[in-house]
Design a protein around this motif. Sequence first.
Motif, PDB file in Angstrom:
ATOM      1  N   VAL A  74      24.953 103.718  91.749  1.00 39.47           N
ATOM      2  CA  VAL A  74      24.280 104.668  92.188  1.00 39.47           C
ATOM      3  C   VAL A  74      23.751 104.629  93.830  1.00 39.47           C
ATOM      4  O   VAL A  74      23.718 105.577  94.503  1.00 39.47           O
ATOM      5  CB  VAL A  74      22.720 105.061  91.588  1.00 39.47           C
ATOM      6  N   THR A  75      23.660 103.507  94.276  1.00 42.00           N
ATOM      7  CA  THR A  75      22.969 103.156  95.660  1.00 42.00           C
ATOM      8  C   THR A  75      23.991 103.827  96.680  1.00 42.00           C
ATOM      9  O   THR A  75      25.151 103.551  96.617  1.00 42.00           O
ATOM     10  CB  THR A  75      22.651 101.777  95.978  1.00 42.00           C
ATOM     11  N   GLY A  76      23.541 104.627  97.552  1.00 41.07           N
ATOM     12  CA  GLY A  76      24.405 105.102  98.706  1.00 41.07           C
ATOM     13  C   GLY A  76      25.029 106.259  98.568  1.00 41.07           C
ATOM     14  O   GLY A  76      25.695 106.681  99.413  1.00 41.07           O
ATOM     15  N   ARG A  77      25.039 106.780  97.254  1.00 41.75           N
ATOM     16  CA  ARG A  77      26.209 107.689  96.956  1.00 41.75           C
ATOM     17  C   ARG A  77      25.819 109.118  97.681  1.00 41.75           C
ATOM     18  O   ARG A  77      24.479 109.560  97.664  1.00 41.75           O
ATOM     19  CB  ARG A  77      26.036 108.281  95.540  1.00 41.75           C
ATOM     20  N   ASN A  78      26.762 109.667  98.407  1.00 46.06           N
ATOM     21  CA  ASN A  78      26.439 111.000  99.207  1.00 46.06           C
ATOM     22  C   ASN A  78      26.685 112.098  98.478  1.00 46.06           C
ATOM     23  O   ASN A  78      27.411 113.014  98.520  1.00 46.06           O
ATOM     24  CB  ASN A  78      27.323 111.082 100.476  1.00 46.06           C
ATOM     25  N   ALA A  79      25.565 112.367  97.320  1.00 43.23           N
ATOM     26  CA  ALA A  79      25.818 113.316  96.618  1.00 43.23           C
ATOM     27  C   ALA A  79      24.436 113.386  95.987  1.00 43.23           C
ATOM     28  O   ALA A  79      23.545 112.502  95.936  1.00 43.23           O
ATOM     29  CB  ALA A  79      26.775 113.558  95.224  1.00 43.23           C
ATOM     30  N   PRO A  80      23.994 114.715  95.606  1.00 44.75           N
ATOM     31  CA  PRO A  80      22.380 114.799  95.049  1.00 44.75           C
ATOM     32  C   PRO A  80      22.352 113.841  94.074  1.00 44.75           C
ATOM     33  O   PRO A  80      23.211 113.612  92.971  1.00 44.75           O
ATOM     34  CB  PRO A  80      22.423 116.227  94.651  1.00 44.75           C
ATOM     35  N   ILE A  81      21.160 113.013  93.772  1.00 41.98           N
ATOM     36  CA  ILE A  81      20.875 112.149  92.680  1.00 41.98           C
ATOM     37  C   ILE A  81      21.031 112.690  91.212  1.00 41.98           C
ATOM     38  O   ILE A  81      21.620 112.147  90.298  1.00 41.98           O
ATOM     39  CB  ILE A  81      19.647 111.432  92.915  1.00 41.98           C
ATOM     40  N   LYS A  82      20.797 113.893  91.315  1.00 43.73           N
ATOM     41  CA  LYS A  82      21.060 114.719  89.840  1.00 43.73           C
ATOM     42  C   LYS A  82      22.367 114.837  89.682  1.00 43.73           C
ATOM     43  O   LYS A  82      22.801 114.560  88.424  1.00 43.73           O
ATOM     44  CB  LYS A  82      20.463 116.165  90.145  1.00 43.73           C
ATOM     45  N   ALA A  83      23.476 115.025  90.449  1.00 48.33           N
ATOM     46  CA  ALA A  83      24.766 115.090  90.150  1.00 48.33           C
ATOM     47  C   ALA A  83      25.204 113.648  89.901  1.00 48.33           C
ATOM     48  O   ALA A  83      25.983 113.373  89.168  1.00 48.33           O
ATOM     49  CB  ALA A  83      25.470 115.559  91.211  1.00 48.33           C
ATOM     50  N   VAL A  84      24.676 112.685  90.578  1.00 50.98           N
ATOM     51  CA  VAL A  84      25.206 111.370  90.540  1.00 50.98           C
ATOM     52  C   VAL A  84      24.897 110.699  89.003  1.00 50.98           C
ATOM     53  O   VAL A  84      25.733 110.293  88.436  1.00 50.98           O
ATOM     54  CB  VAL A  84      24.595 110.204  91.561  1.00 50.98           C
ATOM     55  N   LEU A  85      23.543 111.233  88.574  1.00 56.87           N
ATOM     56  CA  LEU A  85      23.337 110.849  87.342  1.00 56.87           C
ATOM     57  C   LEU A  85      23.907 111.674  86.208  1.00 56.87           C
ATOM     58  O   LEU A  85      23.998 110.970  84.980  1.00 56.87           O
ATOM     59  CB  LEU A  85      21.654 110.777  87.147  1.00 56.87           C
ATOM     60  N   LEU A  86      24.344 112.906  86.529  1.00 54.50           N
ATOM     61  CA  LEU A  86      25.136 113.552  85.393  1.00 54.50           C
ATOM     62  C   LEU A  86      26.507 113.096  85.353  1.00 54.50           C
ATOM     63  O   LEU A  86      27.182 113.442  84.267  1.00 54.50           O
ATOM     64  CB  LEU A  86      25.217 115.027  85.689  1.00 54.50           C
TER      65      LEU A  86
ATOM     66  N   ASN B 132      21.555 117.179  81.038  1.00 54.02           N
ATOM     67  CA  ASN B 132      20.781 117.765  81.910  1.00 54.02           C
ATOM     68  C   ASN B 132      19.265 117.606  81.679  1.00 54.02           C
ATOM     69  O   ASN B 132      18.585 117.156  82.757  1.00 54.02           O
ATOM     70  CB  ASN B 132      20.920 119.224  81.691  1.00 54.02           C
ATOM     71  N   MET B 133      18.878 117.583  80.542  1.00 53.88           N
ATOM     72  CA  MET B 133      17.459 117.372  80.270  1.00 53.88           C
ATOM     73  C   MET B 133      17.027 116.040  80.630  1.00 53.88           C
ATOM     74  O   MET B 133      15.824 115.820  81.187  1.00 53.88           O
ATOM     75  CB  MET B 133      17.237 117.656  78.782  1.00 53.88           C
TER      76      MET B 133
ATOM     77  N   ARG C 187      24.000 122.352  87.409  1.00 53.47           N
ATOM     78  CA  ARG C 187      23.316 122.699  86.257  1.00 53.47           C
ATOM     79  C   ARG C 187      21.947 123.018  86.756  1.00 53.47           C
ATOM     80  O   ARG C 187      21.323 122.840  87.667  1.00 53.47           O
ATOM     81  CB  ARG C 187      23.231 121.209  85.422  1.00 53.47           C
ATOM     82  N   THR C 188      21.171 124.123  85.727  1.00 50.32           N
ATOM     83  CA  THR C 188      19.873 124.436  86.159  1.00 50.32           C
ATOM     84  C   THR C 188      18.865 123.261  85.712  1.00 50.32           C
ATOM     85  O   THR C 188      18.834 122.583  84.813  1.00 50.32           O
ATOM     86  CB  THR C 188      19.604 125.502  84.896  1.00 50.32           C
ATOM     87  N   THR C 189      18.039 123.160  86.986  1.00 48.03           N
ATOM     88  CA  THR C 189      17.581 121.999  87.282  1.00 48.03           C
ATOM     89  C   THR C 189      16.033 122.434  87.534  1.00 48.03           C
ATOM     90  O   THR C 189      15.679 123.325  88.212  1.00 48.03           O
ATOM     91  CB  THR C 189      17.765 121.278  88.670  1.00 48.03           C
ATOM     92  N   PHE C 190      15.133 122.013  86.723  1.00 45.77           N
ATOM     93  CA  PHE C 190      13.564 121.901  87.157  1.00 45.77           C
ATOM     94  C   PHE C 190      13.029 120.846  87.688  1.00 45.77           C
ATOM     95  O   PHE C 190      13.099 119.446  87.285  1.00 45.77           O
ATOM     96  CB  PHE C 190      12.699 122.365  85.614  1.00 45.77           C
ATOM     97  N   TRP C 191      12.170 120.904  88.503  1.00 44.00           N
ATOM     98  CA  TRP C 191      11.459 119.936  89.095  1.00 44.00           C
ATOM     99  C   TRP C 191      10.071 120.233  89.935  1.00 44.00           C
ATOM    100  O   TRP C 191       9.867 121.538  90.021  1.00 44.00           O
ATOM    101  CB  TRP C 191      12.451 118.985  90.196  1.00 44.00           C
ATOM    102  N   CYS C 192       9.327 119.405  90.262  1.00 39.03           N
ATOM    103  CA  CYS C 192       8.064 119.575  90.758  1.00 39.03           C
ATOM    104  C   CYS C 192       8.089 119.268  92.366  1.00 39.03           C
ATOM    105  O   CYS C 192       8.272 118.161  92.846  1.00 39.03           O
ATOM    106  CB  CYS C 192       6.947 118.609  90.151  1.00 39.03           C
ATOM    107  N   PRO C 193       7.833 120.310  93.032  1.00 41.55           N
ATOM    108  CA  PRO C 193       8.088 120.176  94.580  1.00 41.55           C
ATOM    109  C   PRO C 193       6.905 119.384  95.200  1.00 41.55           C
ATOM    110  O   PRO C 193       7.016 119.064  96.166  1.00 41.55           O
ATOM    111  CB  PRO C 193       8.208 121.494  95.111  1.00 41.55           C
ATOM    112  N   LYS C 194       5.830 119.349  94.343  1.00 43.63           N
ATOM    113  CA  LYS C 194       4.425 118.526  94.901  1.00 43.63           C
ATOM    114  C   LYS C 194       4.692 116.976  94.820  1.00 43.63           C
ATOM    115  O   LYS C 194       4.696 116.385  95.977  1.00 43.63           O
ATOM    116  CB  LYS C 194       3.386 118.899  94.072  1.00 43.63           C
TER     117      LYS C 194
END
Length: 279
Positions: A172-184, A194-195, A269-276
């Motif tokens: 995972v470290t240093g991958r140049n893609a959104p972490i969401k995509a890396v984990l999927l 996704n969930m 994928r449709t992603t939900f997150w907290c911007p705060k």
Amino acid sequence: MLIVSHGTGDWFVADVTTWPRPTDNGFVPEILEVEMYAEAARRVIGRRVSRVTHLDSLVVGEPSIVQGLEGKRITDVTRLGKVLTLHTSLLAVDLHFGMSGRIVVDGRSPIDELSYAASDDSRWIRFGLSFGKGFLYISDPRRFARVQPTRHGEGLGPDAMTISKQQFRECVTGRNAPIKAVLLDQSSVAGLGNMLVDEILWRADVDPHRKKLDAATVDLIHAKMRAVLPQLARRGGSHAGRLSVKLRVPGSACPRDGALLSRATVGGRTTFWCPKHQR
Ligand SMILES: [Zn+2]
């Protein structure tokens, strides 16, 4: 509207507008569900396959080989990520459950309901083994399940339930893609969907868009992942997180700080997150 085939030659038109969309409320099999399937499937270890009863033409690849299960005894059932493998002495077969595949063993499934499997219908059986006494089959209304001779984990990263901190860093470290995509990406870590990824990033306070994460953040995500998987397994599955399936609708508030949850497509994928609190 969508044309749905039941694989038996009969077709009908279903109104899918009333069905939950998997990208929004994806109660689909992820690692936790497939682990439950594996546990259920272990009941058939030691039994001999008397007959292969179903080989759906879309779901089963290389059916002439898979047919070879007939007469063989199941020696083991293993799981890597979201792939379950049935082993016999000479042949092993991988089961992928797609969006809506459920395993049913001796008339019981570990999961009552998935988004697309509101009820059982014998027309949804895509792959089936009879053992004389008892049976195992895959029920899949959407037909995205896949059954094929095993690929021995080819293309899959380490399993999310057991991956070590060091392995996770390497993947995972240093991958140049959104972490969401890396984990999927199943070739980096196998099993997350996704969930679960949304839940893990929510707990780790990490914005799903972030790229090239530093080692400390990667370690934190690893720790949250390893903690949340057994916790949600005890609670019944991937949908049972704090960022639960009920919150995956527009206008929901973060259960930690009350901020309005953001929603966007990240990693396809449709992603939900907290911007705060997710930065
Ligand atoms: Zn929050």
